[in-house]
Design an enzyme around this catalytic site. Structure first.
Site, PDB file in Angstrom:
ATOM      1  N   GLN A   1      42.687  36.726  47.887  1.00  0.00           N
ATOM      2  CA  GLN A   1      43.952  36.743  47.136  1.00  0.00           C
ATOM      3  C   GLN A   1      44.083  35.504  46.234  1.00  0.00           C
ATOM      4  O   GLN A   1      45.185  35.007  46.007  1.00  0.00           O
ATOM      5  CB  GLN A   1      45.144  36.857  48.085  1.00  0.00           C
ATOM      6  N   SER A   2      42.964  35.033  45.732  1.00  0.00           N
ATOM      7  CA  SER A   2      42.983  33.812  44.921  1.00  0.00           C
ATOM      8  C   SER A   2      43.795  33.973  43.632  1.00  0.00           C
ATOM      9  O   SER A   2      43.549  34.889  42.845  1.00  0.00           O
ATOM     10  CB  SER A   2      41.534  33.448  44.577  1.00  0.00           C
ATOM     11  N   ASN A   3      44.739  33.048  43.425  1.00  0.00           N
ATOM     12  CA  ASN A   3      45.484  33.037  42.160  1.00  0.00           C
ATOM     13  C   ASN A   3      44.576  32.599  41.023  1.00  0.00           C
ATOM     14  O   ASN A   3      44.693  33.049  39.890  1.00  0.00           O
ATOM     15  CB  ASN A   3      46.672  32.076  42.246  1.00  0.00           C
TER      16      ASN A   3
END
Ligand SMILES: Cc1ncc(COP(=O)(O)O)c(C=O)c1O
Length: 322
Positions: free
Chosen positions: A69-71
Site C-alpha cells: 500500500q505504498s503511497n
C-alpha cells in the site's frame, strides 16, 4: 553541481490552524496532503526532482519499490504516467494477492503501472532486485531509472528543502517553535533539516518514526544530508545531534494501527482533516503526546498525505469508530 531544476507541477500548499482540538500548544498544519497531481502528498515534492533527474538521464522507464500500500509507489505511477514514462513497481506482499484491488494498489492498476509482488525476504534485498530487474529491461531496449524506497535520497530530499523555504516566512511571522513530521524512509525529514540549516531557522525539527529504530534513521538521514550537501554544494554542516527523532508510536509494527491512534484519526476528522493509519495517524498521535511534555506554544505538523490507504484499512477504522 548546481541544484537540479524540478519539474514543478505542485502548487504552494496552505498552512492552517487546526480548529477544535484542546491542546496547550497552537497546532498549525501544513497541507501537503493537498499537493498536486492526484493529491500526491509528500512524495510529489520528491518526485518533481527525481523525475527531472530521470529525464536528464534520458530514461524512459521508472522502477521503484515499496510495501503493497505504498503511497510512494502510487505517486510514482501517477508521475510516470503524467510525464510519459513506463512504470514498474515491486511491491512487498505478505501472503497472497487479494482478488479485489484497494487503496493505492487500485490506483496503480488504474494508472497502468506494471505491478510485481515480492516477498518480505526479497524486500530485504530490494536494491539488488531492482538492479537485476533494470538489467532485464535494458536487454529489452528500455532505459530504466531506479528510484529507491520512498524516493528518499539526496535528490528526492530537495523537495523538502523547498517545503521548508515555503514555510520560512510563516515560521518567522508566527514564532513557530517546532515542526513535526512522520519518518518512514527518512527523505522528508532530511530535506526539512537541509532547509532548516540552510535558512538558519531556530526551530526544533521533530520526526516521529513509524518503523525501524532511531539509530537506523539517524544514520540514514545523516547520509542523505551529507550526499545532498556534497552533490549540490549546499555549504552547510549537519551532524547527528541535529537529527531529533521520537520513538514509541510505532505500535506492533509498520502498517499495524492501534486503538489510540485510530481514535486520534477520528478526532481530527471532526476538524476536517483526514489522517491515515500508517504514517500521519501515528505521527500526529505521537506529536500530541510529545506536546504534553514540552512547552511549545506554536508548532506546525506537516500533513504528508496518503489518503488513499485509509480504504485499505476500512475494517480497522470501521471497528474503531463503532
Ligand atoms: C503519507 C506519508 N507520510 C509520511 C511518509 C514518510 O516520509 P519519508 O518516507 O520521507 O520518511 C510517507 C512515506 O514513507 C508517507 O507515505
Amino acid at each position: 553541481m548546481a541544484i537540479l531544476k524540478p519539474l514543478k507541477i505542485t502548487l504552494k500548499t496552505p498552512i492552517e490552524k487546526i480548529q477544535g482540538l484542546r491542546t496547550t500548544a497552537k497546532i498549525y498544519i501544513k497541507r501537503d496532503d493537498l499537493n498536486g497531481l492526484l493529491i500526491s502528498g509528500n512524495k510529489a515534492r520528491k518526485l518533481e526532482y527525481l523525475i527531472a533527474d530521470a529525464k536528464n538521464h534520458n530514461c524512459d522507464t521508472i522502477i521503484t519499490c515499496g510495501p503493497v500500500q505504498s503511497n510512494h509507489c502510487r505517486t510514482t505511477a501517477a508521475f510516470a504516467q503524467h510525464f510519459g514514462f513506463e512504470c514498474h513497481l515491486l511491491l512487498r506482499l505478505y501472503g497472497k494477492p487479494r482478488k479485489i484491488y484497494t487503496g493505492n494498489l487500485l490506483i496503480e492498476k488504474l494508472l497502468d503501472a506494471r505491478v510485481n509482488y515480492i516477498t518480505p525476504a526479497q524486500y530485504q534485498q530490494r536494491n539488488e532486485i531492482m538492479k537485476v530487474y533494470a538489467d532485464r529491461l535494458k536487454r529489452k531496449g528500455k532505459r530504466p531509472y531506479i528510484i529507491p524506497v520512498g524516493g528518499s535520497n539526496e535528490i528526492g530530499a530537495l523537495g523538502y528543502l523547498d517545503c521548508m523555504k515555503e514555510m520560512e516566512d510563516f515560521i518567522k511571522a508566527h514564532k513557530i517553535e517546532a515542526v513535526y513530521c512522520a519518518v518512514g524512509s527518512g527523505g522528508t525529514y532530511a530535506g526539512l533539516l537541509l532547509g532548516k540549516k540552510s535558512l538558519n531557522l531556530k526551530i526544533d525539527l521533530n520526526g516521529i518514526i513509524i518503523c525501524d529504530t532511531i539509530e537506523y534513521f539517524k544514520e540514514k538521514i545523516w547520509k542523505i544530508c551529507e550526499m545532498a550537501i556534497e552533490k549540490f554544494n549546499l555549504g552547510i554542516e549537519i551532524n547527528e545531534d541535529d537529527i531529533n527523532l521520537i520513538d514509541g508510536f510505532v505500535g506492533e509494527g509498520y502498517g499495524i494501527p492501534y486503538p489510540a491512534e485510530l481514535k486520534t484519526i477520528g478526532r481530527l476528522a471532526k476538524s476536517g482533516i483526514i489522517l491515515e493509519p500508517v504514517y500521519t495517524g501515528k505521527a500526529f498521535y505521537g506529536m500530541l503526546n510529545h506536546l504534553r511534555k514540552n512547552r511549545y506554544k506554536k508548532v506546525i505538523f506537516i500533513h504528508t498525505g496518503g489518503i488513499f490507504s485509509i480504504f485499505a484499512f476500512n475494517k480497522e477504522i470501521t471497528k474503531a469508530i463503532g
